[in-house]
Design an enzyme around this catalytic site. Structure first.
Site, PDB file in Angstrom:
ATOM      1  N   TYR A   1      -1.833  -0.214  10.391  1.00  0.00           N
ATOM      2  CA  TYR A   1      -1.831  -0.569   8.971  1.00  0.00           C
ATOM      3  C   TYR A   1      -0.548  -0.095   8.301  1.00  0.00           C
ATOM      4  O   TYR A   1       0.106  -0.855   7.561  1.00  0.00           O
ATOM      5  CB  TYR A   1      -3.052   0.051   8.286  1.00  0.00           C
ATOM      6  CG  TYR A   1      -3.263  -0.416   6.870  1.00  0.00           C
ATOM      7  CD1 TYR A   1      -3.748  -1.687   6.606  1.00  0.00           C
ATOM      8  CD2 TYR A   1      -2.979   0.418   5.797  1.00  0.00           C
ATOM      9  CE1 TYR A   1      -3.950  -2.115   5.303  1.00  0.00           C
ATOM     10  CE2 TYR A   1      -3.187  -0.001   4.489  1.00  0.00           C
ATOM     11  CZ  TYR A   1      -3.672  -1.268   4.243  1.00  0.00           C
ATOM     12  OH  TYR A   1      -3.863  -1.699   2.953  1.00  0.00           O
TER      13      TYR A   1
ATOM     14  N   SER B   1       0.849  -1.196   0.000  1.00  0.00           N
ATOM     15  CA  SER B   1       0.000   0.000   0.000  1.00  0.00           C
ATOM     16  C   SER B   1       0.880   1.241   0.000  1.00  0.00           C
ATOM     17  O   SER B   1       2.027   1.200   0.459  1.00  0.00           O
ATOM     18  CB  SER B   1      -0.881   0.002   1.260  1.00  0.00           C
ATOM     19  OG  SER B   1      -1.525   1.246   1.438  1.00  0.00           O
TER      20      SER B   1
ATOM     21  N   LYS C   1       2.275  -2.624   6.596  1.00  0.00           N
ATOM     22  CA  LYS C   1       2.601  -2.570   5.171  1.00  0.00           C
ATOM     23  C   LYS C   1       4.060  -2.149   4.948  1.00  0.00           C
ATOM     24  O   LYS C   1       4.716  -2.631   4.013  1.00  0.00           O
ATOM     25  CB  LYS C   1       1.641  -1.622   4.455  1.00  0.00           C
ATOM     26  CG  LYS C   1       0.225  -2.167   4.347  1.00  0.00           C
ATOM     27  CD  LYS C   1       0.157  -3.485   3.588  1.00  0.00           C
ATOM     28  CE  LYS C   1      -1.273  -3.906   3.319  1.00  0.00           C
ATOM     29  NZ  LYS C   1      -1.368  -5.157   2.537  1.00  0.00           N
TER      30      LYS C   1
END
Length: 242
Positions: free
Chosen positions: A146, A133, A150
């Site tokens: 998150y 991402s 990532k």
């Protein structure tokens, strides 16, 4: 790109980018094995493209290893599965960090380990695409776990590229912007937040799952034979915008 005769494992194939990738691969000749947590999503996918399926909670390392072993051997691998939780940094509970690390970072490692061991044992060549991402590059508010998970996946991708390249396995990551999947709806449902993000994307829109799937297929294909160890933004220019 023709994938006739290729067997491809796709994780997180029940929805979003993973589903789009599985469907696109099947339409271009591949045999697909789909891994996802939702048995109903997998059943719907199998009805559409005739793929093999394994329902598995990728937060469970032992179940993950068993599922990928059952899916092998395979020619190519797409590590797409991911999840998110939204918390400010000061309110981030350890359980959410642990969950996102387990699904977004640890499970791709386990799946890739088993896949790579199988390729090496069989004396073949292969390719892995890890779906990361733009959150690996940018700190987004309320995305601490998150972003960390990532960024970890991107770091893992680079080490995999260094170690697996000499064994005949190419490894790359792709880093999409907001992609219109069920998970994106959860993360970007606030209109003001979404508008701020969209204003930074020069092409003027969020990504569709097929936009990302096309890039995944390119990186899996022989057309990308000299593309190795990259983290490739699929972001409509977000990373270069002022």
């Amino acid at each position: 790109m023709d994938f006739t005769g290729k067997h491809v494992v796709v994780t997180g194939a029940g929805k979003g980018i993973g589903r789009a990738t599985a469907v696109m691969l099947a339409r271009r000749g591949a045999t697909v094995t789909a891994l996802s947590r939702s048995a109903s999503d997998l059943a719907a996918l199998a009805a559409e493209i005739g793929c093999k399926t394994h329902a598995v909670d990728l937060a469970d390392p032992e179940a993950t290893r068993a599922a990928i072993r059952a899916a092998l051997p395979a020619d190519l691998l797409v590590n797409n599965a991911g999840t998110t939780e939204l918390d400010s940094f000061l309110d981030l509970p350890e359980a959410h960090l642990d969950l996102l690390y387990a699904v977004n970072t640890r499970s791709p490692m386990i799946v890739a380990q088993e896949y790579a061991r199988s390729i090496v044992a069989g004396g073949g060549k292969g390719a892995i695409v890890n779906v990361s991402s733009v959150s690996a590059f940018v700190g987004f508010r309320d995305h601490a776990a998150y972003c960390a998970s990532k960024a970890g996946l991107d770091g893992l991708t680079r080490v995999m590229a260094v170690e697996l390249g000499p064994k005949g396995i190419r490894v790359n990551a792709i880093n999409p912007t907001v992609t219109l999947t069920p998970m994106a709806v959860k993360a970007w449902s606030d209109e003001a937040k979404a508008a701020s993000m969209l204003s930074r994307i020069p092409v003027g829109r969020f990504a569709e799952p097929d936009d990302v799937a096309e890039v995944i297929l390119f990186l899996l294909s022989d057309a990308a034979a000299m593309v190795h160890g990259v983290s490739l933004p699929v972001d409509g220019g977000y990373m270069v915008a002022p």
